[in-house]
Design an enzyme around this catalytic site. Structure first.
Site, PDB file in Angstrom:
ATOM      1  N   GLU A 142      -4.290  -9.060   3.799  1.00 44.16           N
ATOM      2  CA  GLU A 142      -4.928  -8.640   5.059  1.00 44.16           C
ATOM      3  C   GLU A 142      -6.147  -9.472   5.432  1.00 44.16           C
ATOM      4  O   GLU A 142      -6.449  -9.632   6.616  1.00 44.16           O
ATOM      5  CB  GLU A 142      -5.335  -7.162   4.980  1.00 44.16           C
TER       6      GLU A 142
ATOM      7  N   GLU B 141       0.825  -1.216   0.000  1.00 41.12           N
ATOM      8  CA  GLU B 141       0.000   0.000   0.000  1.00 41.12           C
ATOM      9  C   GLU B 141       0.854   1.258   0.000  1.00 41.12           C
ATOM     10  O   GLU B 141       0.505   2.260  -0.636  1.00 41.12           O
ATOM     11  CB  GLU B 141      -0.958  -0.035   1.198  1.00 41.12           C
TER      12      GLU B 141
HETATM   13  C1  LIG Z   1      -2.962  -1.458   7.271  1.00 41.26           C
HETATM   14  C2  LIG Z   1      -2.550  -2.709   6.549  1.00 41.26           C
HETATM   15  O1  LIG Z   1      -3.431  -2.933   5.502  1.00 41.26           O
HETATM   16  C3  LIG Z   1      -2.605  -3.883   7.458  1.00 41.26           C
HETATM   17  C4  LIG Z   1      -1.483  -4.810   7.211  1.00 41.26           C
HETATM   18  O2  LIG Z   1      -0.527  -4.555   6.533  1.00 41.26           O
HETATM   19  S1  LIG Z   1      -1.622  -6.275   7.996  1.00 41.26           S
HETATM   20  C5  LIG Z   1      -0.167  -7.134   7.590  1.00 41.26           C
HETATM   21  C6  LIG Z   1      -0.215  -7.702   6.212  1.00 41.26           C
HETATM   22  N1  LIG Z   1       0.934  -8.497   5.998  1.00 41.26           N
HETATM   23  C7  LIG Z   1       0.878  -9.814   6.115  1.00 41.26           C
HETATM   24  O3  LIG Z   1      -0.149 -10.401   6.366  1.00 41.26           O
HETATM   25  C8  LIG Z   1       2.188 -10.541   5.921  1.00 41.26           C
HETATM   26  C9  LIG Z   1       2.438 -11.419   7.110  1.00 41.26           C
HETATM   27  N2  LIG Z   1       3.727 -12.051   7.033  1.00 41.26           N
HETATM   28  C10 LIG Z   1       3.959 -13.095   6.230  1.00 41.26           C
HETATM   29  O4  LIG Z   1       3.121 -13.545   5.468  1.00 41.26           O
HETATM   30  C11 LIG Z   1       5.319 -13.708   6.295  1.00 41.26           C
HETATM   31  O5  LIG Z   1       5.836 -13.445   7.574  1.00 41.26           O
HETATM   32  C12 LIG Z   1       6.308 -13.186   5.233  1.00 41.26           C
HETATM   33  C13 LIG Z   1       5.867 -13.686   3.862  1.00 41.26           C
HETATM   34  C14 LIG Z   1       6.353 -11.664   5.261  1.00 41.26           C
HETATM   35  C15 LIG Z   1       7.729 -13.693   5.571  1.00 41.26           C
HETATM   36  O6  LIG Z   1       7.708 -15.079   5.659  1.00 41.26           O
HETATM   37  P1  LIG Z   1       8.992 -15.884   6.244  1.00 41.26           P
HETATM   38  O7  LIG Z   1      10.201 -15.384   5.595  1.00 41.26           O
HETATM   39  O8  LIG Z   1       8.639 -17.313   6.141  1.00 41.26           O
HETATM   40  O9  LIG Z   1       9.117 -15.437   7.750  1.00 41.26           O
HETATM   41  P2  LIG Z   1       8.092 -15.670   8.963  1.00 41.26           P
HETATM   42  O10 LIG Z   1       8.653 -16.726   9.840  1.00 41.26           O
HETATM   43  O11 LIG Z   1       6.684 -15.797   8.516  1.00 41.26           O
HETATM   44  O12 LIG Z   1       8.224 -14.260   9.694  1.00 41.26           O
HETATM   45  C16 LIG Z   1       9.462 -13.851  10.251  1.00 41.26           C
HETATM   46  C17 LIG Z   1       9.176 -13.024  11.476  1.00 41.26           C
HETATM   47  O13 LIG Z   1       8.564 -11.798  11.064  1.00 41.26           O
HETATM   48  C18 LIG Z   1       7.364 -11.602  11.784  1.00 41.26           C
HETATM   49  N3  LIG Z   1       6.431 -10.926  10.880  1.00 41.26           N
HETATM   50  C19 LIG Z   1       6.171 -11.197   9.602  1.00 41.26           C
HETATM   51  N4  LIG Z   1       5.300 -10.318   9.116  1.00 41.26           N
HETATM   52  C20 LIG Z   1       5.009  -9.470  10.132  1.00 41.26           C
HETATM   53  C21 LIG Z   1       4.176  -8.329  10.253  1.00 41.26           C
HETATM   54  N5  LIG Z   1       3.484  -7.851   9.220  1.00 41.26           N
HETATM   55  N6  LIG Z   1       4.119  -7.725  11.451  1.00 41.26           N
HETATM   56  C22 LIG Z   1       4.824  -8.156  12.497  1.00 41.26           C
HETATM   57  N7  LIG Z   1       5.636  -9.220  12.438  1.00 41.26           N
HETATM   58  C23 LIG Z   1       5.719  -9.861  11.255  1.00 41.26           C
HETATM   59  C24 LIG Z   1       6.893 -12.996  12.127  1.00 41.26           C
HETATM   60  O14 LIG Z   1       6.014 -12.974  13.227  1.00 41.26           O
HETATM   61  C25 LIG Z   1       8.199 -13.668  12.450  1.00 41.26           C
HETATM   62  O15 LIG Z   1       8.580 -13.251  13.731  1.00 41.26           O
HETATM   63  P3  LIG Z   1       9.441 -14.209  14.679  1.00 41.26           P
HETATM   64  O16 LIG Z   1      10.738 -14.449  13.961  1.00 41.26           O
HETATM   65  O17 LIG Z   1       9.549 -13.452  15.943  1.00 41.26           O
HETATM   66  O18 LIG Z   1       8.603 -15.457  14.795  1.00 41.26           O
END
Ligand SMILES: C[C@H](O)CC(=O)SCCNC(=O)CCNC(=O)[C@H](O)C(C)(C)COP(=O)(O)OP(=O)(O)OC[C@H]1O[C@@H](n2cnc3c(N)ncnc32)[C@H](O)[C@@H]1OP(=O)(O)O
Length: 662
Positions: free
Chosen positions: A135, A115
Site C-alpha cells: 500500500e 489483510e
Molecule cells: C485497504 C487496503 O489496504 C488498500 C489496498 O489494498 S490498496 C491495493 C494494494 N494492492 C496493490 O498495490 C497491488 C496492485 N497490483 C499489482 O501490483 C499488480 O497488478 C499485480 C501484482 C496484482 C498483478 O500484476 P500483473 O499480473 O502484472 O497484472 P497488471 O497488469 O499489473 O494488472 C492487471 C490489471 O489488474 C488491475 N489491477 C491490479 N491490481 C488492482 C487493484 N488492486 N485494484 C484495481 N485494479 C487492479 C490493473 O490495473 C490491470 O488492469 P488493466 O488490465 O485494465 O490494465
C-alpha cells in the site's frame, strides 16, 4: 465485460466456501465487499454451516482493495465512498465471528487481499504464492488491519520490511515465519482448507485471532528501538513520503495501546493519506504504468503473445550483458555473443559462428552505434535464425544498467507487425520492465510527416525553441481565453533543462552528425504534464487510431482557418490554401495509401477540408470538444457550413449567416 461477483457453496461437510471473482486480479471492489458481507452473514446464520473457507476465483486470491476507488476519491474529494471494511467486516464479522474462517490462498494475496487472509483463523496457501502489503507504493498504508495483524503474526522486524519496502514474500517463506499455516499443492488447496476449518470448529486445531496475539511483538523497549531505527531510515530513503512515518506511528500506537486501538487509528490515518497529493500522484502512476500496455491496433485485436524461451543477445558490452542478466533473472535461456573488440574497432562485418542461433525465439542486438556493423549483423542473423526471431528492443544508454532500470522502450516502425510488438511487450513485462511503445520519430510527428508536412509538431517546437511556444501560448490565452488550451508541458521541459534543439535536448536528442532521436527520458516530464492537466477521461491515456491522431492535429487548424474566414481576415478561401502551403508547408499534394504521391487534391488547408467534408471535420471537433474541452469547439462558421452542406471554400454570400464583410 469483467463482472465482479461473490458466490457461496455449502458442502455436505458443513463448510461454506465463499469465492470472490473480479478478474483479472480479484480486486476488492465495492460490489465485492457488498457481496461478501451478504454471503458471510448468510453463512453465519445458516445452521448447516459449521465453518467457512474464503477464496479467490481463477488461481489468484486477491490483488487487494480496488485502486479505482482511490481514483474516484481523488476526483470527487469524497472519502465517504471508502468502505469501512476494517472494523465492520474484517474484525467484527470475520475475526470475532462465531464460526471459524480459513483463507485458501493461491497466486497472490496483496494489500487488502492479504489483510482479509490475516483476519481469518488460519491461512492455507498454494506453493509460490505472493504475499505482500504494497500500500505504501500508493501513498496510503495497509488500511484493513495490516499494520496491526502482520507484526502480531510474524514479528515486527519482518513485518516492517514487508510494509516499508513493499516487498512481497512467498508462501514458503510465509510458512517459516508463521504467516501461513500450511503450503499445499494447488489441487489440494480447497480440500485441506475445508478440513482445517472443520478442525478449528471441532477444536482439534487452535482458533486463533491474529489481533489478540502478542507473543511475537517483543518487549516495549525493543519495539521502540526497532521503530525509531525504521523512522530514521525512512527519513533518508522515503523523503517527502508521509505514508512511511504515518505507518510507523500507527504500528506503534497499536503495540502500545492495543490492537483495536491501532485499528481505529489506522482507519483515520488511511483516510487522511488517501487525500494527499502523494497518493494522487502514485495512484495516477499505477494506472499510467499499466496503460503503457494498451497499444492501439496491438493489444486490442485479439492477438496472443508467442512464447519466448530462448533469446540471443549480440554484443556482450555493458548493455548486452545487462540485457542478458535481465533475461536470465527471469528464467529465459540466453545465448550471449561477444564480438572481438579489435573487430569492432575496425568495423568488421559480423559476429562469427551463428550456429547456435538456429532455434532462438528472439535476437537482441546490442552492439555499438555503428550502422554498417548493425546492417551486417542483421544480414547474418537473417540467414542463421528462424524467421520469427528478429526483433529489436531499444535499451537506450539512459536506461543503463539494463537489468536494473525499469523502463524499456519498444520502437515501432511502419513495418513492425502488431504480433511482434505484443511479443516484445510480453517479454518486457516478463523481465520486469515497463515497456513503452513509441513511434520511430515519436508517433505524432511521424504521422504528420507521413501526411506530408515536413516536420511534426514536436520536432517543429524543438527547432523553433520553446520561447516561441511560451510566448504564443501567452498571447493566445490573453486574446482567446475561451479556446486556448494551456499545457504546462513546455514550461516543465524548460524547468527540466530542456530547450529543444538549441541545447541538444528536447523531445528529441540532437547529436552532431546524427539524426535527431526521440528521447525516452522526456516521458516522465510528459507524464507530469498529464498529471497536472488532468484532462484524460478516467485519468487514462486515450487510445486513438493513427488516422484520428492526424485529424486531432489538423482539424483544429481547419477550425482556426474557418474563424479567419468568418472574421474576414482573409477574403478568399484559396488565399488561406496558398498561405497554408507556403507558410505551413501544408502539402499541396497528398500521399495516399491507395496511390503513392498522387495529387489527391490537398491543395491547401481549406481545399483539403472540403475534400474530406466539412461535416466530418465538424462532427469530430464537436465530439472531442465534449470530451476534452473548448480547444476543439467547432467555430460558428464551420458549424453553419457543415450543417447546411455548404463547402468551406464557397464564397461568403452562399452562407446567409456569415457576417457582412467590411
Ligand atoms: C485497504 C487496503 O489496504 C488498500 C489496498 O489494498 S490498496 C491495493 C494494494 N494492492 C496493490 O498495490 C497491488 C496492485 N497490483 C499489482 O501490483 C499488480 O497488478 C499485480 C501484482 C496484482 C498483478 O500484476 P500483473 O499480473 O502484472 O497484472 P497488471 O497488469 O499489473 O494488472 C492487471 C490489471 O489488474 C488491475 N489491477 C491490479 N491490481 C488492482 C487493484 N488492486 N485494484 C484495481 N485494479 C487492479 C490493473 O490495473 C490491470 O488492469 P488493466 O488490465 O485494465 O490494465
Amino acid at each position: 465485460m469483467k463482472q465482479a461477483s461473490v458466490t457461496m457453496e455449502v458442502g455436505s461437510d458443513g463448510v461454506a466456501v465463499i469465492t470472490f471473482s473480479n478478474p483479472p486480479v480479484n480486486a476488492l471492489a465495492l460490489t465485492v465487499f457488498d457481496g461478501f458481507k451478504e454471503k458471510f452473514s448468510e453463512a453465519m446464520r445458516r445452521d448447516d454451516v459449521k465453518a467457512i473457507v474464503v477464496t479467490g476465483n481463477g488461481g489468484r486470491f486477491s490483488g487487494g482493495f480496488d485502486i479505482n476507488v482511490f481514483e474516484m476519491v481523488h476526483k470527487t474529494g469524497d472519502i465517504s465512498i471508502l468502505p469501512d471494511a476494517s472494523v465492520d467486516i474484517f474484525t467484527n464479522m470475520i475475526e470475532d465471528g462465531k464460526k471459524p474462517t480459513v483463507a485458501a490462498i493461491e497466486g497472490l494475496a496483496l494489500g487488502g487481499g492479504l489483510e482479509l487472509a490475516l483476519v481469518c483463523h488460519a491461512r492455507i496457501a498454494a506453493p509460490r504464492t505472493q504475499l505482500g502489503l504494497p500500500e505504501l507504493t500508493l501513498g496510503v498504508l495497509p488500511g484493513s488491519g495490516g499494520t496491526q495483524r502482520l507484526p502480531r503474526l510474524i514479528g515486527l522486524p519482518k513485518a516492517l520490511e514487508i510494509m516499508l519496502l513493499s516487498k512481497p514474500i512467498t508462501s514458503e517463506e510465509g510458512k517459516k515465519l508463521g504467516l501461513i499455516d500450511a503450503v499445499v499443492p494447488s489441487d489440494e488447496l480447497l480440500k485441506v482448507s475445508r478440513q482445517w476449518a472443520l478442525d478449528i470448529a471441532g477444536r482439534r486445531k487452535p482458533w486463533l485471532r491474529s489481533l489478540h496475539r502478542t507473543d511475537k511483538l517483543g518487549s516495549l523497549p525493543e519495539v521502540h528501538d526497532i521503530i525509531n531505527t525504521a523512522r530514521q531510515q525512512a527519513k533518508q530513503t522515503a523523503k517527502n513520503m508521509p505514508q512511511h512515518q504515518a505507518c510507523l506511528d500507527v504500528i506503534e500506537e497499536g503495540i502500545i495501546h492495543g490492537g483495536y486501538h491501532g485499528l481505529l487509528k489506522e482507519s483515520k490515518v488511511f483516510k487522511e493519506l488517501v487525500s494527499t497529493d502523494t497518493s494522487k500522484g502514485l495512484v495516477h502512476a499505477f494506472f499510467a504504468q499499466r496503460a503503457t500496455t494498451k497499444v492501439a491496433n496491438v493489444s486490442d485485436i485479439g492477438l496472443k503473445p508467442r512464447s519466448i524461451k530462448k533469446v540471443a543477445v549480440i554484443g556482450g558490452g555493458l548493455m548486452g550483458s545487462g540485457i542478458a542478466t535481465a533475461l536470465i533473472l527471469s528464467d529465459i535461456y540466453v545465448i550471449l555473443k561477444e564480438i572481438n573488440s579489435e573487430y569492432l574497432l575496425k568495423g568488421i562485418k559480423a559476429i562469427e559462428d551463428f550456429a547456435e542461433f538456429s532455434d532462438v525465439d528472439m535476437v537482441i542486438e546490442a552492439v555499438i552505434e555503428n550502422i554498417s556493423l548493425k546492417q551486417q549483423i542483421f544480414a547474418d542473423i537473417e540467414k542463421a535464425c528462424p524467421p520469427h526471431s528478429y526483433e529489436r528492443f531499444h535499451f537506450d544508454a539512459s536506461f543503463f544498467p539494463a537489468h536494473v532500470m525499469p523502463l524499456l522502450e519498444i520502437i515501432r516502425t511502419e513495418k513492425t507487425s502488431p504480433q511482434v510488438i505484443l511479443d516484445l511487450m510480453t517479454v518486457g513485462k516478463t523481465i520486469k520492465k515497463v515497456p513503452v511503445v513509441v513511434g520511430n520519430c515519436t508517433g505524432i510527428d511521424q504521422l504528420i510527416c507521413n501526411f506530408g508536412l515536413p516536420l511534426g509538431p514536436f520536432q517543429l517546437q524543438d527547432l523553433a525553441g520553446y520561447g516561441v511556444a511560451v510566448a504564443t501560448t501567452k498571447e493566445f490565452s490573453m486574446s482567446f481565453p475561451e479556446r486556448t488550451f494551456e499545457s504546462p508541458l513546455v514550461k516543465l521541459l524548460i524547468k527540466n533543462g530542456r530547450n529543444g534543439k538549441s541545447n541538444g535536448k528536447g523531445y528529441y536528442i540532437y547529436e552532431k552528425g546524427s539524426k535527431p532521436k526521440p528521447d525516452p527520458s522526456v516521458l516522465p516530464v510528459v507524464e507530469e504534464s498529464r498529471r497536472l492537466t488532468n484532462i484524460m477521461p478516467g485519468g487514462k491515456p486515450i487510445s486513438v487510431t493513427d488516422e484520428e491522431i492526424v485529424d486531432m492535429v489538423l482539424f483544429p487548424v481547419v477550425n482556426e482557418a474557418c474563424r479567419v474566414l468568418d472574421d474576414g481576415v482573409v477574403v478568399r478561401a484559396s488565399d488561406l490554401d496558398i498561405a497554408s502551403v507556403l507558410g505551413m508547408s501544408f502539402p499541396s499534394y497528398r500521399k495516399t495509401s491507395i496511390e503513392k504521391f498522387v495529387c489527391c487534391g490537398s491543395g491547401g488547408i481549406i481545399f483539403w477540408a472540403d475534400t474530406i467534408g466539412a461535416n466530418r471535420v465538424y462532427r469530430s471537433l464537436q465530439k472531442w470538444s465534449e470530451v476534452y474541452g473548448n480547444f476543439f469547439r467547432p467555430s460558428r462558421f464551420l458549424e453553419e457550413r457543415a450543417t447546411r452542406g455548404i463547402p468551406l471554400s464557397a464564397p461568403a454570400s452562399t452562407s446567409s449567416g456569415a457576417r457582412p464583410r467590411l
